[in-house]
Scaffold this motif. Structure first.
Motif, PDB file in Angstrom:
ATOM      1  N   THR A  32       0.812  -1.215   0.000  1.00 13.85           N
ATOM      2  CA  THR A  32       0.000   0.000   0.000  1.00 13.85           C
ATOM      3  C   THR A  32       0.851   1.272   0.000  1.00 13.85           C
ATOM      4  O   THR A  32       1.890   1.349   0.648  1.00 13.85           O
ATOM      5  CB  THR A  32      -0.990   0.028   1.176  1.00 13.85           C
ATOM      6  OG1 THR A  32      -1.811   1.200   1.050  1.00 13.85           O
ATOM      7  CG2 THR A  32      -0.279   0.052   2.519  1.00 13.85           C
ATOM      8  N   VAL A  34      -0.746   4.213   0.695  1.00 12.34           N
ATOM      9  CA  VAL A  34      -1.539   5.179   1.467  1.00 12.34           C
ATOM     10  C   VAL A  34      -0.695   5.890   2.530  1.00 12.34           C
ATOM     11  O   VAL A  34      -0.763   7.115   2.629  1.00 12.34           O
ATOM     12  CB  VAL A  34      -2.813   4.524   2.064  1.00 12.34           C
ATOM     13  CG1 VAL A  34      -3.501   5.450   3.046  1.00 12.34           C
ATOM     14  CG2 VAL A  34      -3.771   4.131   0.945  1.00 12.34           C
ATOM     15  N   GLU A  38      -0.299   9.890   2.590  1.00 12.16           N
ATOM     16  CA  GLU A  38      -0.735  10.671   3.757  1.00 12.16           C
ATOM     17  C   GLU A  38       0.401  11.523   4.318  1.00 12.16           C
ATOM     18  O   GLU A  38       0.176  12.645   4.766  1.00 12.16           O
ATOM     19  CB  GLU A  38      -1.262   9.736   4.842  1.00 12.16           C
ATOM     20  CG  GLU A  38      -2.590   9.113   4.497  1.00 12.16           C
ATOM     21  CD  GLU A  38      -3.039   8.051   5.499  1.00 12.16           C
ATOM     22  OE1 GLU A  38      -4.243   7.758   5.518  1.00 12.16           O
ATOM     23  OE2 GLU A  38      -2.189   7.513   6.253  1.00 12.16           O
ATOM     24  N   PHE A  70      -7.012   9.592  -0.181  1.00 15.99           N
ATOM     25  CA  PHE A  70      -5.775   8.817  -0.302  1.00 15.99           C
ATOM     26  C   PHE A  70      -6.013   7.440  -0.908  1.00 15.99           C
ATOM     27  O   PHE A  70      -5.231   6.989  -1.744  1.00 15.99           O
ATOM     28  CB  PHE A  70      -5.064   8.720   1.052  1.00 15.99           C
ATOM     29  CG  PHE A  70      -4.636  10.064   1.568  1.00 15.99           C
ATOM     30  CD1 PHE A  70      -3.630  10.779   0.933  1.00 15.99           C
ATOM     31  CD2 PHE A  70      -5.263  10.634   2.660  1.00 15.99           C
ATOM     32  CE1 PHE A  70      -3.241  12.028   1.383  1.00 15.99           C
ATOM     33  CE2 PHE A  70      -4.880  11.887   3.121  1.00 15.99           C
ATOM     34  CZ  PHE A  70      -3.873  12.585   2.484  1.00 15.99           C
ATOM     35  N   LYS A  71      -7.060   6.770  -0.523  1.00 19.99           N
ATOM     36  CA  LYS A  71      -7.355   5.448  -1.101  1.00 19.99           C
ATOM     37  C   LYS A  71      -7.744   5.569  -2.567  1.00 19.99           C
ATOM     38  O   LYS A  71      -7.408   4.704  -3.381  1.00 19.99           O
ATOM     39  CB  LYS A  71      -8.443   4.740  -0.300  1.00 19.99           C
ATOM     40  CG  LYS A  71      -7.942   4.228   1.026  1.00 19.99           C
ATOM     41  CD  LYS A  71      -8.643   2.947   1.385  1.00 19.99           C
ATOM     42  CE  LYS A  71      -8.118   2.461   2.696  1.00 19.99           C
ATOM     43  NZ  LYS A  71      -7.507   1.171   2.617  1.00 19.99           N
ATOM     44  N   GLU A  74      -4.553   6.202  -4.483  1.00 20.83           N
ATOM     45  CA  GLU A  74      -3.833   4.932  -4.559  1.00 20.83           C
ATOM     46  C   GLU A  74      -4.477   4.022  -5.604  1.00 20.83           C
ATOM     47  O   GLU A  74      -3.777   3.369  -6.387  1.00 20.83           O
ATOM     48  CB  GLU A  74      -3.802   4.223  -3.205  1.00 20.83           C
ATOM     49  CG  GLU A  74      -3.068   2.892  -3.293  1.00 20.83           C
ATOM     50  CD  GLU A  74      -3.184   2.051  -2.053  1.00 20.83           C
ATOM     51  OE1 GLU A  74      -2.130   1.623  -1.563  1.00 20.83           O
ATOM     52  OE2 GLU A  74      -4.321   1.801  -1.596  1.00 20.83           O
TER      53      GLU A  74
END
Length: 167
Positions: A32, A34, A38, A70-71, A74
């Motif tokens: 990930t 994220v 962040e 953020f997700k 991504e």
């Protein structure tokens, strides 16, 4: 020169496949981005523009509103990576196999495209064996789209080069 291109192309095909195999062996948590997003994009650049984008993918509506900034970013990065890596794979396969199909333009695109699509399906299967990951038919379709674009680009460029040489 042709043999050198073919050898390099096969080497690049193998390198891309190794990257894909390694990547699909990693869990989502290991992969990930994220936390990175962040940390370095706290001000959420382009949030207003991204907030106006939304679409269905894999039976789920993807958007900033549903997933959070953020997700969603991504998700866009991951799907862009899917398309891009298979674009490269399709291009390298096309270069490696291009001279095997003398004047058959259809096979010059079709064989590398289908080979990359088969590899994408295998990669999704492999990903399904990894914890915290799930294989998606939509990803195979996205990968396949990248592969055909890569193959078409190579065939077009080589066609134009051959045409110029013939003049």
């Amino acid at each position: 020169m042709r043999k050198k291109i073919i050898h390099w192309s096969w080497g690049l095909v193998i390198a891309v496949e190794l990257v894909l195999f390694y990547s699909s062996s990693m869990t989502y948590k290991e992969q990930t981005s994220v936390p990175f997003l962040e940390k370095y994009f706290k001000n959420e650049p382009f949030k207003d523009s991204l907030s106006s984008i939304g679409f269905y993918y894999g039976g789920k509506y993807q958007s900033v509103e549903n997933d959070g900034y953020f997700k969603f970013v991504e998700f866009i990065i991951r799907k862009g990576a899917h398309f891009s890596i298979y674009l490269l794979l399709g291009a390298f396969l096309c270069l490696a196999l291009y001279w095997c199909f003398k004047q058959n333009w259809f096979l010059r695109v079709f064989i590398p495209w289908m080979t990359a699509t088969g590899l994408a399906a295998f990669d999704e299967f492999h990903q399904g064996l990894t914890g915290g990951r799930s294989p998606m038919v939509q990803d195979v379709i996205l990968d396949s789209a990248g592969a055909i674009v890569g193959s078409l680009i190579v065939v077009l460029i080589l066609f134009l080069i051959e045409r110029k040489k013939a003049l």
